[in-house]
Design a protein around this motif. Structure first.
Motif, short mmCIF file in Angstrom:
data_model
loop_
_atom_site.label_atom_id
_atom_site.label_comp_id
_atom_site.label_asym_id
_atom_site.label_seq_id
_atom_site.Cartn_x
_atom_site.Cartn_y
_atom_site.Cartn_z
N ALA A 335 0.54 -1.42 0.03
CA ALA A 335 0.11 -0.25 0.06
C ALA A 335 1.19 1.61 -0.06
O ALA A 335 1.88 1.29 0.28
N PRO A 336 0.45 2.79 -0.31
CA PRO A 336 1.12 3.40 -0.55
C PRO A 336 1.85 4.07 0.81
O PRO A 336 0.59 3.45 1.64
N GLY A 337 2.71 4.21 1.20
CA GLY A 337 3.38 4.51 1.96
C GLY A 337 3.75 3.06 3.18
O GLY A 337 4.15 3.46 4.38
N GLU A 338 3.76 2.14 3.00
CA GLU A 338 3.35 1.45 3.91
C GLU A 338 4.73 0.34 4.13
O GLU A 338 5.59 0.42 3.17
N THR A 339 4.64 0.37 5.07
CA THR A 339 6.15 -0.91 5.45
C THR A 339 5.59 -2.02 6.16
O THR A 339 5.43 -2.69 6.35
N ARG A 340 6.14 -2.89 5.33
CA ARG A 340 5.83 -4.58 5.12
C ARG A 340 7.41 -5.24 5.35
O ARG A 340 8.61 -5.58 4.51
N PRO A 341 7.37 -6.34 6.84
CA PRO A 341 8.22 -7.50 7.01
C PRO A 341 8.09 -8.74 6.59
O PRO A 341 6.74 -8.77 6.06
N LEU A 342 9.24 -8.99 6.03
CA LEU A 342 8.92 -10.45 5.22
C LEU A 342 9.82 -11.14 6.03
O LEU A 342 11.03 -11.21 6.41
N ALA A 343 9.63 -12.69 5.59
CA ALA A 343 10.87 -13.26 7.21
C ALA A 343 10.61 -14.83 6.04
O ALA A 343 9.46 -15.59 5.54
N LYS A 344 11.87 -15.18 5.65
CA LYS A 344 11.88 -17.00 5.73
C LYS A 344 12.95 -17.75 5.96
O LYS A 344 14.07 -17.05 5.44
N ARG A 345 12.88 -18.77 6.17
CA ARG A 345 14.20 -19.86 5.86
C ARG A 345 14.32 -20.66 5.28
O ARG A 345 13.88 -21.27 4.84
N HIS A 346 15.87 -20.04 4.74
CA HIS A 346 16.10 -21.31 3.71
C HIS A 346 16.82 -22.04 4.19
O HIS A 346 17.97 -21.62 5.21
N SER A 347 16.58 -23.15 3.95
CA SER A 347 17.53 -24.45 3.54
C SER A 347 18.92 -24.86 3.35
O SER A 347 18.86 -23.90 2.26
N LEU A 348 19.65 -24.93 3.93
CA LEU A 348 21.23 -25.27 3.85
C LEU A 348 22.00 -26.62 3.48
O LEU A 348 23.23 -26.98 3.98
N ARG A 349 20.66 -27.54 2.94
CA ARG A 349 20.77 -29.20 3.49
C ARG A 349 21.17 -29.55 1.55
O ARG A 349 20.75 -28.53 0.68
N PRO A 350 21.71 -30.01 0.91
CA PRO A 350 22.23 -30.18 0.24
C PRO A 350 21.27 -30.73 0.11
O PRO A 350 20.22 -32.13 0.30
N VAL A 351 21.08 -31.15 -1.55
CA VAL A 351 19.97 -31.58 -2.46
C VAL A 351 20.27 -32.71 -3.53
O VAL A 351 21.97 -32.49 -4.26
N THR A 352 19.82 -33.40 -4.41
CA THR A 352 20.51 -34.05 -5.79
C THR A 352 20.77 -32.97 -6.60
O THR A 352 22.34 -33.71 -7.37
N THR A 353 20.35 -32.16 -7.07
CA THR A 353 20.80 -31.20 -7.68
C THR A 353 21.71 -30.50 -7.47
O THR A 353 21.96 -29.25 -8.51
N ARG A 354 22.41 -30.33 -5.99
CA ARG A 354 22.79 -29.03 -7.07
C ARG A 354 24.35 -29.37 -5.24
O ARG A 354 23.13 -29.92 -3.94
N THR A 355 24.76 -29.15 -5.38
CA THR A 355 26.30 -29.87 -3.65
C THR A 355 26.69 -27.79 -2.99
O THR A 355 26.71 -27.80 -3.70
N LEU A 356 26.65 -28.54 -1.74
CA LEU A 356 27.05 -27.22 -1.49
C LEU A 356 28.23 -27.07 -1.14
O LEU A 356 28.72 -28.28 -0.39
N TYR A 357 29.25 -26.00 -1.26
CA TYR A 357 30.23 -26.25 -1.15
C TYR A 357 30.80 -24.89 -0.36
O TYR A 357 29.84 -23.53 0.26
N PRO A 358 31.92 -25.03 0.64
CA PRO A 358 32.41 -23.92 2.23
C PRO A 358 32.24 -22.18 1.11
O PRO A 358 33.28 -22.44 -0.07
N GLY A 359 32.54 -21.17 1.79
CA GLY A 359 32.72 -19.85 1.04
C GLY A 359 31.60 -19.06 1.28
O GLY A 359 30.18 -19.29 1.63
N MET A 360 31.86 -17.50 1.28
CA MET A 360 31.03 -16.49 1.01
C MET A 360 29.92 -16.40 0.15
O MET A 360 29.82 -17.28 -0.77
N HIS A 361 28.72 -17.18 0.88
CA HIS A 361 27.55 -16.20 -0.33
C HIS A 361 26.53 -15.49 -0.32
O HIS A 361 26.66 -14.29 0.90
N ARG A 362 26.87 -14.91 -1.01
CA ARG A 362 25.88 -13.73 -1.76
C ARG A 362 24.33 -13.60 -1.37
O ARG A 362 23.85 -14.77 -2.45
N VAL A 363 22.80 -13.27 -1.23
CA VAL A 363 21.96 -13.06 -1.36
C VAL A 363 21.71 -12.19 -1.76
O VAL A 363 21.66 -11.16 -0.92
N GLU A 364 21.42 -11.66 -2.38
CA GLU A 364 20.39 -10.41 -3.06
C GLU A 364 19.02 -10.55 -3.03
O GLU A 364 17.86 -11.93 -3.35
#
Length: 381
Positions: A335-364
């Protein structure tokens, strides 16, 4: 422990195929077929198992393709039933005893693709039967590539077929970039031959068919984004809820990318009129854990803003580079002038289609496809 996916094709699959093929053709060399199909099966991955079973069919079915096709068709179970929404269900135990269906039919389709090029009409007729027991989307693609005129005529007729399995094959089998399937380079370059088919199917009564049309359009969008944006703009007019859902699914990648013509087609404006913040619950996280995202959007607009809010995680790769992956977030009206908070939990468990490697991760944080805020965390093994 989860059963490996490759075990969907197993010695029992081979034995069942041998049983039903011999049932309909007493002269079938079942022992030779099963020996060939099952040889070293445990060491093979999923697709290799399917291809070895196809090779066993080549070695044991009649040399004349029309005769072989007749044997295959006779060995099939009844078509896989559909529910009220037109979605596939499972064969009953009684139906399963009547013939073959499921993953084994992938190998049968591969046999048709290899042996049926000299008799394309008969091969397509066989695929028409096979796809009602397991999708023939992989098997039909060599025919699309090598005999396009005949195949387009056939697919046009099939858009009116009584079977939703067959109507889905029209769309799924002609996708330019079908996963696991032969890439149809001519359609990657110019998808025009498939557009009349998609137009005929986008209001299909079966959700199974409509989902394929959406995925097909999403394929096209990878190479012809403006074409799909124009399709959405044109076909949203007068669209009911089912077609609107199809068009949104078809343009999902373009919306995530912030493709301006697609956003306009949906009545969205690129970016956010206002400000955004993004914070993470921790600066350090471990593989197998999760991390909380807290975003805040503040509007400076005088009118409501319809927003699609997603986020991108730039995963570290094995070579030290990064690879972006877009995750679904929220759809909202700010809405006009509104401030809206949003929250979500992001899983860092490995999946079959993606291997997770250590290092700095950027979130956009993306709002209507535009990056509006960034945060970083370090992932440790």
């Amino acid at each position: 422990m989860v059963e490996p996916f490759k075990n969907l094709i197993n010695p029992g699959t081979v034995a069942l195929a041998g049983q039903h093929l011999q049932r309909v053709w007493p002269g079938f060399d079942r022992a030779r077929f099963e020996q060939h199909a099952a040889q070293g099966l445990d060491a093979l991955e999923f697709k290799a198992r399917a291809m070895q079973l196809a090779e066993a069919l080549q070695a044991t079915l009649p040399a004349r393709f029309a005769d072989a096709a007749e044997v295959l068709e006779a060995s099939l179970a009844p078509p896989i039933p559909l529910d009220a929404a037109g979605e596939p269900t499972s064969l009953s135990a009684a139906q399963s005893t009547q013939g073959l269906a499921g993953w084994v039919v992938w190998s049968m389709g591969e046999f048709v693709a290899r042996q049926g090029m000299a008799d394309v009409p008969r091969a397509l007729a066989c695929l028409h039967a096979l796809t009602q027991r397991f999708s023939a989307e992989f098997a039909i693609r060599p025919f699309v590539r090598d005999h396009p005129a005949l195949v387009w005529d056939t697919l046009t007729r099939w858009t009116q077929d009584p079977s939703a399995h067959v109507r889905r094959l029209v769309s799924e089998g002609s996708r330019p970039r079908l996963p696991w399937g032969l890439r149809l380079q001519a359609l990657v370059a110019d998808p025009a031959p498939t557009l009349p088919l998609l137009r005929a199917l986008q209001d299909d009564p079966s959700a199974y068919v409509r989902r394929s049309v959406a995925n097909h359009l999403n394929d096209i969008a990878k190479d012809h984004a403006d074409l799909v944006a124009g399709w959405v703009q044109q076909h949203r007019t007068g669209a009911d809820a089912r077609r609107t859902a199809l068009l949104r699914h078809a343009s999902r990648s373009l919306i995530k990318q912030g493709h301006a013509p697609t956003l306009v087609a949906w009545g969205l404006q690129p970016g956010l009129q206002g400000s955004a913040q993004l914070a993470l619950s921790a600066a350090l996280a471990a593989v197998g854990d999760g991390i909380d995202l807290a975003a805040t959007l503040t509007s400076t607009a005088r009118v409501p803003q319809d927003l699609v809010v997603d986020y991108v995680v730039h995963h570290v790769r094995a070579n030290g580079g990064t690879s972006p992956k877009v995750f679904k977030g929220w759809k909202l009206t700010l809405a006009p002038g509104e401030t809206r908070p949003l929250a979500k939990r992001h899983s860092l468990r490995p999946v079959t289609t993606r291997t997770l490697y250590p290092g700095m991760h950027r979130v956009e944080l993306l709002v209507n496809g535009c990056s509006v805020a960034v945060a970083v965390f370090e992932l440790r093994a």
